[in-house]
Structures are given as C-alpha cells and as structure tokens.
Design a protein around this motif. Structure first.
Motif, PDB file in Angstrom:
ATOM      1  N   ILE A 191      32.902  68.827  19.958  1.00 11.59           N
ATOM      2  CA  ILE A 191      33.317  67.434  19.787  1.00 11.59           C
ATOM      3  C   ILE A 191      34.221  67.290  18.564  1.00 11.59           C
ATOM      4  O   ILE A 191      34.004  67.932  17.536  1.00 11.59           O
ATOM      5  CB  ILE A 191      32.072  66.531  19.635  1.00 11.59           C
ATOM      6  CG1 ILE A 191      31.181  66.682  20.870  1.00 11.59           C
ATOM      7  CG2 ILE A 191      32.472  65.075  19.446  1.00 11.59           C
ATOM      8  CD1 ILE A 191      29.844  65.990  20.736  1.00 11.59           C
ATOM      9  N   ARG A 192      35.222  66.449  18.677  1.00  9.56           N
ATOM     10  CA  ARG A 192      36.131  66.215  17.555  1.00  9.56           C
ATOM     11  C   ARG A 192      35.395  65.537  16.406  1.00  9.56           C
ATOM     12  O   ARG A 192      34.470  64.761  16.613  1.00  9.56           O
ATOM     13  CB  ARG A 192      37.298  65.328  17.999  1.00  9.56           C
ATOM     14  CG  ARG A 192      38.221  65.988  19.015  1.00  9.56           C
ATOM     15  CD  ARG A 192      39.379  65.077  19.344  1.00  9.56           C
ATOM     16  NE  ARG A 192      40.294  65.696  20.297  1.00  9.56           N
ATOM     17  CZ  ARG A 192      41.403  65.116  20.746  1.00  9.56           C
ATOM     18  NH1 ARG A 192      41.724  63.899  20.320  1.00  9.56           N
ATOM     19  NH2 ARG A 192      42.177  65.739  21.605  1.00  9.56           N
TER      20      ARG A 192
ATOM     21  N   TYR B 239      34.493  61.833  16.198  1.00 13.89           N
ATOM     22  CA  TYR B 239      33.325  61.373  16.950  1.00 13.89           C
ATOM     23  C   TYR B 239      32.043  62.031  16.438  1.00 13.89           C
ATOM     24  O   TYR B 239      30.998  61.391  16.350  1.00 13.89           O
ATOM     25  CB  TYR B 239      33.500  61.677  18.439  1.00 13.89           C
ATOM     26  CG  TYR B 239      34.798  61.159  19.014  1.00 13.89           C
ATOM     27  CD1 TYR B 239      35.078  59.790  19.029  1.00 13.89           C
ATOM     28  CD2 TYR B 239      35.754  62.030  19.530  1.00 13.89           C
ATOM     29  CE1 TYR B 239      36.275  59.306  19.545  1.00 13.89           C
ATOM     30  CE2 TYR B 239      36.949  61.561  20.050  1.00 13.89           C
ATOM     31  CZ  TYR B 239      37.206  60.200  20.054  1.00 13.89           C
ATOM     32  OH  TYR B 239      38.389  59.730  20.556  1.00 13.89           O
ATOM     33  N   LYS B 240      32.156  63.315  16.098  1.00 17.11           N
ATOM     34  CA  LYS B 240      30.972  64.066  15.664  1.00 17.11           C
ATOM     35  C   LYS B 240      30.355  63.483  14.400  1.00 17.11           C
ATOM     36  O   LYS B 240      29.134  63.537  14.215  1.00 17.11           O
ATOM     37  CB  LYS B 240      31.353  65.533  15.447  1.00 17.11           C
ATOM     38  CG  LYS B 240      30.210  66.404  14.979  1.00 17.11           C
ATOM     39  CD  LYS B 240      30.534  67.884  15.095  1.00 17.11           C
ATOM     40  CE  LYS B 240      31.698  68.291  14.239  1.00 17.11           C
ATOM     41  NZ  LYS B 240      31.916  69.762  14.280  1.00 17.11           N
TER      42      LYS B 240
ATOM     43  N   ASP C 113      27.335  69.378  20.462  1.00 14.08           N
ATOM     44  CA  ASP C 113      28.569  69.770  19.776  1.00 14.08           C
ATOM     45  C   ASP C 113      28.881  71.244  20.010  1.00 14.08           C
ATOM     46  O   ASP C 113      30.043  71.624  20.165  1.00 14.08           O
ATOM     47  CB  ASP C 113      28.436  69.481  18.279  1.00 14.08           C
ATOM     48  CG  ASP C 113      29.735  69.709  17.529  1.00 14.08           C
ATOM     49  OD1 ASP C 113      30.812  69.501  18.123  1.00 14.08           O
ATOM     50  OD2 ASP C 113      29.682  70.093  16.353  1.00 14.08           O
TER      51      ASP C 113
END
Length: 222
Positions: free
Chosen positions: A76-77, A80-81, A71
C-alpha cells in the motif's frame, strides 16, 4: 516451515540471499493467544470483569498485525498506509481504555474528556506504529528498537506497581526472540511484525496510563 514462507532478498549481505519474510505473524499469534488465555483466567477464575485490558490489547495487536499483513500483500502507498493504524485504535476507543486526565509537562494535569478518546488515542497509535514501521530497512531495527521500549515500559510499570505489567510478559519474550534472529538476518518480520509491535507499544502505554514514558522513549526514533 521457514522454507514455505515468502522470501525477500537481504540487501545488506553479499549476493543478496533470500530470507524468510513475514515472521511477524508469529508475534501476533503468540501474543494474542497469551492475552486471550490471560483474559479467560482473569474472567473465569479471578472473576474480574471490570477491565478487559488483556482482551483490548489482543484486539489491537490482531488489528495491527492484519493491517501490516495487508500491506505486505498489497504494498500500500504511504499516503494510505499511514492511516491504517487508526483501525487498530478502535478497541481502545470503544472499550474506553486509559484515563482522560493526563499529566502535562507545562500545565499540570488536564482532563481531556472525549478529546482523549477521539484525538489523543488515535494520534498515539498512528504516530507510534508508523514510527516503528519506518525503522525497517536495517536488519533488526524494527524489532530491537520496539523491544527495548517494551522492556522499558515493563520496568516502569513494575516499578510503579501497575498490575497491567502482566500483559507484556509473552509479547516481550517473543519480540526479543524475533529480534535476535532478525538482527542476524535470518528472518524478517515484515510489516506484519512492525505494525503489530508498534500497536503493542501504543496500546499498552494507553492501557497502563504511561503515555508520557512512551513519548520520551519514541522521540529519538521519530
């Protein structure tokens, strides 16, 4: 060494000075090395092969730290994270750590069976890790808060005579050291540190069967 690390501006200081970021990797490495050595001692010296709890916790921390590092690299958005901690729950599920029979506040003890491994464990790891990760923003919160909870989990474990308490000695020491410098704005642990710390909280609570203690401790931060 710190001069070689990537730096990010400290938004809470005049002039926004650049501060070394990603020191959470120190927590991951020190904790993992300690736990691997501990596992080796238990396996080869004490001949205790039944519960590889140290190895399980080390694996969870390594998975959590790597997800955080990913990350840090890729930003990462959140959509998704938020699900990355599920990967860190794999060692707990595969090795079948914890007890499926849990105490509840309203219905007494319930044996959740496979639901414990495939729903409850992933939920505990995901919620706890994301909660710690979201504390980042004010200097020290993402390290001091989980360090306080880790200390509480250790005290509860010792009070109840849990042998698993030895698993937290090195992780707790290094987390408080990082918290001290993080609070002063000297370093940032990054998502690597917050993911690893959150995973440690969840994994240890499951291994030591003190999930209720973790729940009570983490609720104020959710």
């Amino acid at each position: 060494m710190l001069s070689r690390l990537p730096k990010v501006p400290d938004e809470h200081k005049p002039g926004r000075p650049l501060v070394p970021n990603g020191l959470g990797i120190v927590y991951v490495l020190v904790s993992a090395i300690y736990l691997f050595i501990l596992h080796g001692f238990q396996s080869w010296v004490l001949q205790d092969w039944e519960r590889p709890s140290a190895l399980t916790l080390a694996s969870c921390i390594l998975f959590g730290g790597f997800m955080g590092l990913l990350d840090d690299w890729a930003d990462i958005r959140w959509r998704y994270k938020a699900f990355l901690p599920l990967i860190a729950a794999l060692p707990l599920i595969v090795i079948r750590e914890g007890e499926t029979r849990m105490s509840t506040y309203f219905f007494g003890k319930i044996d959740f069976g496979l639901i414990y491994y495939f729903i409850i464990i992933p939920a505990i790891v995901t919620i706890t890790t994301n909660t710690v990760n979201q504390l980042g923003g004010l200097n020290g919160l993402e390290t001091i808060c989980p360090s306080i909870i880790l200390t509480g989990l250790l005290i509860v474990s010792i009070k109840h005579g849990r042998s698993e308490s030895i698993l937290l000695y090195a992780p707790l020491i290094i987390s408080w050291i990082l918290a001290y410098y993080n609070f002063r704005g000297k370093i940032f642990v990054g998502n690597t540190g917050s993911f690893a710390l959150g995973t440690t909280l969840a994994a240890y609570a499951i291994i030591a069967n003190i999930e209720q203690t973790l729940a009570i401790s983490i609720i104020p931060y959710i």
